[in-house]
Design a protein around this motif. Sequence first.
Motif, short mmCIF file in Angstrom:
data_model
loop_
_atom_site.label_atom_id
_atom_site.label_comp_id
_atom_site.label_asym_id
_atom_site.label_seq_id
_atom_site.Cartn_x
_atom_site.Cartn_y
_atom_site.Cartn_z
N ILE A 15 37.24 18.31 37.26
CA ILE A 15 36.39 18.36 36.07
C ILE A 15 34.91 18.37 36.45
N LEU A 16 34.54 17.57 37.44
CA LEU A 16 33.14 17.53 37.87
C LEU A 16 32.70 18.87 38.45
N ILE A 17 33.60 19.54 39.15
CA ILE A 17 33.28 20.87 39.68
C ILE A 17 33.02 21.85 38.55
N ILE A 18 33.86 21.80 37.50
CA ILE A 18 33.68 22.67 36.34
C ILE A 18 32.34 22.40 35.67
N LEU A 19 32.01 21.12 35.50
CA LEU A 19 30.75 20.75 34.86
C LEU A 19 29.55 21.18 35.72
N ALA A 20 29.68 21.05 37.02
CA ALA A 20 28.59 21.46 37.92
C ALA A 20 28.36 22.96 37.83
N ILE A 21 29.44 23.73 37.77
CA ILE A 21 29.32 25.19 37.64
C ILE A 21 28.65 25.53 36.31
N ASP A 22 29.07 24.83 35.25
CA ASP A 22 28.51 25.09 33.93
C ASP A 22 27.03 24.73 33.88
N GLY A 144 25.61 14.63 27.29
CA GLY A 144 26.37 13.93 26.26
C GLY A 144 27.85 13.93 26.58
N ILE A 145 28.36 15.04 27.06
CA ILE A 145 29.77 15.15 27.40
C ILE A 145 30.10 14.35 28.66
N LEU A 146 29.18 14.33 29.61
CA LEU A 146 29.39 13.52 30.82
C LEU A 146 29.52 12.04 30.44
N GLY A 147 28.66 11.60 29.54
CA GLY A 147 28.76 10.21 29.07
C GLY A 147 30.03 9.98 28.28
N ALA A 148 30.46 10.99 27.52
CA ALA A 148 31.68 10.87 26.73
C ALA A 148 32.90 10.69 27.62
N ILE A 149 32.92 11.36 28.78
CA ILE A 149 34.04 11.24 29.70
C ILE A 149 34.19 9.79 30.17
N PRO A 262 48.79 6.74 29.15
CA PRO A 262 47.32 6.84 29.11
C PRO A 262 46.77 8.01 29.92
N TYR A 263 47.48 8.41 30.97
CA TYR A 263 47.00 9.53 31.78
C TYR A 263 47.07 10.83 30.99
N ILE A 264 48.14 11.02 30.24
CA ILE A 264 48.27 12.24 29.43
C ILE A 264 47.25 12.22 28.30
N VAL A 265 47.01 11.05 27.72
CA VAL A 265 45.98 10.92 26.69
C VAL A 265 44.62 11.29 27.28
N PHE A 266 44.34 10.80 28.47
CA PHE A 266 43.05 11.08 29.12
C PHE A 266 42.91 12.56 29.46
N PHE A 267 43.95 13.15 30.04
CA PHE A 267 43.88 14.56 30.42
C PHE A 267 43.63 15.46 29.21
N SER A 268 44.37 15.23 28.14
CA SER A 268 44.21 16.06 26.94
C SER A 268 42.85 15.85 26.31
N ASN A 269 42.37 14.60 26.31
CA ASN A 269 41.05 14.28 25.77
C ASN A 269 39.94 14.99 26.53
N ILE A 270 39.99 14.90 27.85
CA ILE A 270 38.92 15.44 28.67
C ILE A 270 38.86 16.96 28.61
N PHE A 271 40.01 17.62 28.62
CA PHE A 271 40.00 19.08 28.52
C PHE A 271 39.42 19.53 27.18
N ALA A 272 39.72 18.78 26.12
CA ALA A 272 39.15 19.12 24.81
C ALA A 272 37.64 18.88 24.80
N ILE A 273 37.20 17.81 25.47
CA ILE A 273 35.77 17.48 25.49
C ILE A 273 34.96 18.52 26.26
N ILE A 274 35.47 18.95 27.42
CA ILE A 274 34.68 19.92 28.19
C ILE A 274 34.64 21.28 27.49
N GLY A 275 35.57 21.49 26.55
CA GLY A 275 35.52 22.73 25.77
C GLY A 275 34.67 22.59 24.52
N LEU A 276 34.22 21.36 24.26
CA LEU A 276 33.45 21.10 23.04
C LEU A 276 32.11 21.83 23.04
#
Length: 363
Positions: A15-22, A144-149, A262-276
């Motif tokens: 996820i951090l690699i994706i955010l760095a590219i973005d 904002g999204i980095l803080g949300a993660i 909780p891991y599945i909750v986290f994974f689904s949450n984070i993928f939705a957030i980075i697409g926000l």
Amino acid sequence: MSNETLFLAGFLVFILIILAIDLSMGRKSGGVVTMKKAGLMSFFVVALSMCFYFVLITYGHLLHGIDSMEKLQSVISRHNHPVKIIPQDLEHSIQLYNQNLGLEYLTGYIVEYALSVDNIFVMILIFTAFGVAPKNYHRVLFWGILGAIVMRFIFIFVGAALIAKFSWIMYVFGAFLIITGIKMFLEKDKDEQIDTQNHPIVKFANRYFKVHNQFVGSRFWVTVDGVRKMTPLFIVLLIVEATDLIFAVDSIPAIFSVTKDPYIVFFSNIFAIIGLRSMFFLLAGILDKFRFLKIGLSALLTFIGLKMIFHSFLEGWGFETSHSLLIIVSILAISIGASLLFPEKKKERKLKYDPEHDDHQRH
């Protein structure tokens, strides 16, 4: 180091690699995000999310280090997965487990992504009210999204621990979501506004920090006459973070209705957030066309709340994750379809933020 820790660490690095590219792409374009770029980025993030779904249905059992029938039974029992294992057939049982894990992730992802639309509407109000330049949207949303993660990570694993220890919390979450859904329906036509001068975070910042009286490009802090001051752009970032915190109170319990892992909750949450963020730029100009979407989201929250309260009865009736996914997708499809079939024009409303006002108030 446990399998869960390794899996989670690898996911966070990814996820951090994706955010760095973005972030680098945002700098190259001067912060300006076109509809075309937003569309491509949205497609890319959704494609990655779907790739992760296929990773789970193939290698999901590695998340919890499942290598025996006993371990499989323990994980299914601990996270209350609706999976019926096949005695003496570990390989087939793992396939069923992985398929359910992928389905839970996909359902949670769709729920979070849908609820993010309401978050986007509020962000548009914030940026418009405070007069943020469009070229600075990307920077605010990135941080904002980095803080949300970080906040979601804390919320999700604390929530999972509470649910594991106090099962009755599920009923509290369910009632809360029903109330939220009904409130959203009753306020669907409310003309939302942001009082920039009296916003709690604006008052807090002006009371405890030195605040500069104007924006300084994309900077969050600036030094004036030897004094380090917070810019209005940083105040906007704080408000965006606070807004996400409020939305997390709705969305995270909603996904716990789909899976207790909780891991599945986290994974689904984070993928939705980075697409926000990409979805923000994609929908910012056309969000008002989805006039029935709030009704759909209110129905979605109410359904999820009812599911959390009556989950024991539903499980006894054979209600599965696939049924939840079908209902959720149907609710969203109907609300979006009705919005496109019966459009309504809305007047544009703008409220500008005057940093000078706060500067005078401090003195």
